[in-house]
Design an enzyme around this catalytic site. Structure first.
Site, PDB file in Angstrom:
ATOM      1  N   GLU A   1       0.911  -1.386  -0.330  1.00  0.00           N
ATOM      2  CA  GLU A   1      -0.241   0.745   0.019  1.00  0.00           C
ATOM      3  C   GLU A   1       0.702   1.644  -0.096  1.00  0.00           C
ATOM      4  O   GLU A   1       1.655   1.089   0.598  1.00  0.00           O
ATOM      5  CB  GLU A   1      -0.778   0.169   1.184  1.00  0.00           C
ATOM      6  CG  GLU A   1      -1.993  -0.509   1.260  1.00  0.00           C
ATOM      7  CD  GLU A   1      -2.899   1.262   0.443  1.00  0.00           C
ATOM      8  OE1 GLU A   1      -2.323   1.277  -0.299  1.00  0.00           O
ATOM      9  OE2 GLU A   1      -4.472   1.354   0.776  1.00  0.00           O
ATOM     10  N   ASP A   2       0.291   2.181  -0.145  1.00  0.00           N
ATOM     11  CA  ASP A   2       1.206   3.461  -0.423  1.00  0.00           C
ATOM     12  C   ASP A   2       1.023   3.865   1.073  1.00  0.00           C
ATOM     13  O   ASP A   2       1.917   4.473   1.172  1.00  0.00           O
ATOM     14  CB  ASP A   2       0.580   5.042  -1.272  1.00  0.00           C
ATOM     15  CG  ASP A   2      -0.854   4.914  -0.861  1.00  0.00           C
ATOM     16  OD1 ASP A   2      -1.396   4.008  -0.904  1.00  0.00           O
ATOM     17  OD2 ASP A   2      -1.773   6.272  -1.871  1.00  0.00           O
TER      18      ASP A   2
ATOM     19  N   ASP B   1      -3.811   4.338   6.511  1.00  0.00           N
ATOM     20  CA  ASP B   1      -4.929   5.486   7.888  1.00  0.00           C
ATOM     21  C   ASP B   1      -5.119   4.886   8.988  1.00  0.00           C
ATOM     22  O   ASP B   1      -5.028   4.842  10.088  1.00  0.00           O
ATOM     23  CB  ASP B   1      -5.170   6.911   6.475  1.00  0.00           C
ATOM     24  CG  ASP B   1      -6.135   7.857   7.236  1.00  0.00           C
ATOM     25  OD1 ASP B   1      -5.368   8.360   8.694  1.00  0.00           O
ATOM     26  OD2 ASP B   1      -6.840   9.081   6.557  1.00  0.00           O
TER      27      ASP B   1
ATOM     28  N   LYS C   1       0.354   6.430   8.783  1.00  0.00           N
ATOM     29  CA  LYS C   1       0.559   6.462   9.614  1.00  0.00           C
ATOM     30  C   LYS C   1      -0.674   6.931  10.530  1.00  0.00           C
ATOM     31  O   LYS C   1      -2.061   6.396  10.079  1.00  0.00           O
ATOM     32  CB  LYS C   1       0.074   8.158   8.450  1.00  0.00           C
ATOM     33  CG  LYS C   1      -1.020   9.099   9.112  1.00  0.00           C
ATOM     34  CD  LYS C   1      -0.794   9.883   8.008  1.00  0.00           C
ATOM     35  CE  LYS C   1      -2.478   9.842   7.447  1.00  0.00           C
ATOM     36  NZ  LYS C   1      -3.373  10.787   6.831  1.00  0.00           N
TER      37      LYS C   1
ATOM     38  N   PHE D   1      -1.452  15.386   5.678  1.00  0.00           N
ATOM     39  CA  PHE D   1      -1.927  14.766   4.702  1.00  0.00           C
ATOM     40  C   PHE D   1      -0.654  14.354   3.969  1.00  0.00           C
ATOM     41  O   PHE D   1      -0.362  15.933   3.270  1.00  0.00           O
ATOM     42  CB  PHE D   1      -3.468  15.373   4.114  1.00  0.00           C
ATOM     43  CG  PHE D   1      -3.737  14.014   2.770  1.00  0.00           C
ATOM     44  CD1 PHE D   1      -4.734  14.116   3.192  1.00  0.00           C
ATOM     45  CD2 PHE D   1      -3.284  14.522   1.371  1.00  0.00           C
ATOM     46  CE1 PHE D   1      -5.290  12.597   2.228  1.00  0.00           C
ATOM     47  CE2 PHE D   1      -3.781  13.893   0.543  1.00  0.00           C
ATOM     48  CZ  PHE D   1      -4.816  12.487   1.097  1.00  0.00           C
TER      49      PHE D   1
END
Ligand code: IMP
Ligand code: MG
Length: 175
Positions: free
Chosen positions: A99-100, A103, A131, A152
């Site tokens: 995954e990038d 969150d 994150k 973000f």
């Protein structure tokens, strides 16, 4: 009134490459002798995955899935739609979901459950960025290059409303 978003540098392309070499070394050691299938989650992971696989010293297969949780907003909807499934049979394979950024973790938690039902031998998560401030799902990020608690981020595959993916570094987008 429209203001121009500010891009604050977080990681340079050189820092990214160094971190990926270290990560690829760990993955190569951990999966030596195992049938490894890397599954990139489109679109955000495409640059990270392509850099990562070129530093692996073990054989691996690659496939992609496409999942969408949010359109043009900055927070997860919690409803994940798999819009493109894998083509390679995952049964008895060791899966590494790439995954990038993680969150809330809701996207990967859904995807992990989906592959568990398909009989994978193991499933781990490799996210370029972890994150954690808004984490809701209890899922471990097994491999990561960078940990941050908030903000973000864009660049290196990560987008905001389909923009900024092509930037070679990672930036904090301040609206
Ligand atoms: P989650 O389900 O909340 O973990 O959402 C993960 C997905 O949200 C990622 O694959 C990204 O597509 C997107 N996302 C979450 N945070 C960011 C960010 O800071 N920048 C860009 N995309 C993000
Ligand atoms: Mg994504």
């Amino acid at each position: 009134m429209m203001t121009t978003p500010e891009l604050v540098p977080v990681l340079t392309k050189e820092e990214i490459q160094q971190k990926i070499i270290v990560l690829a070394g760990m993955i190569s050691r951990d999966y030596a002798g195992k049938e490894l299938l890397l599954i990139g989650i489109l679109k955000g992971s495409f640059i990270f995955l392509s850099d990562l696989v070129r530093h692996l010293s073990i054989p691996a297969q690659i496939d992609f899935i496409r999942a969408s949780s949010y359109a043009d907003t900055m927070s997860s909807s919690g409803t994940i739609t798999l819009t493109q499934p894998v083509q390679i049979d995952v049964k008895n394979k060791h899966l590494l979901l790439v995954e990038d950024i993680v969150d809330t973790g809701l996207t990967l938690s859904c995807i992990k459950d989906y592959f568990r039902l398909q009989g994978a031998a193991s499933i781990k998560i490799c996210a370029f960025i972890d994150k954690y401030e808004r984490r809701e799902a209890n899922i471990p990020v097994d491999y990561t290059c960078h940990t941050t608690h908030e903000g973000f981020l864009v660049g290196y595959g990560l987008d905001y409303a389909e923009n900024y993916r092509c930037l070679p570094g990672i930036y904090h987008l301040k609206m």
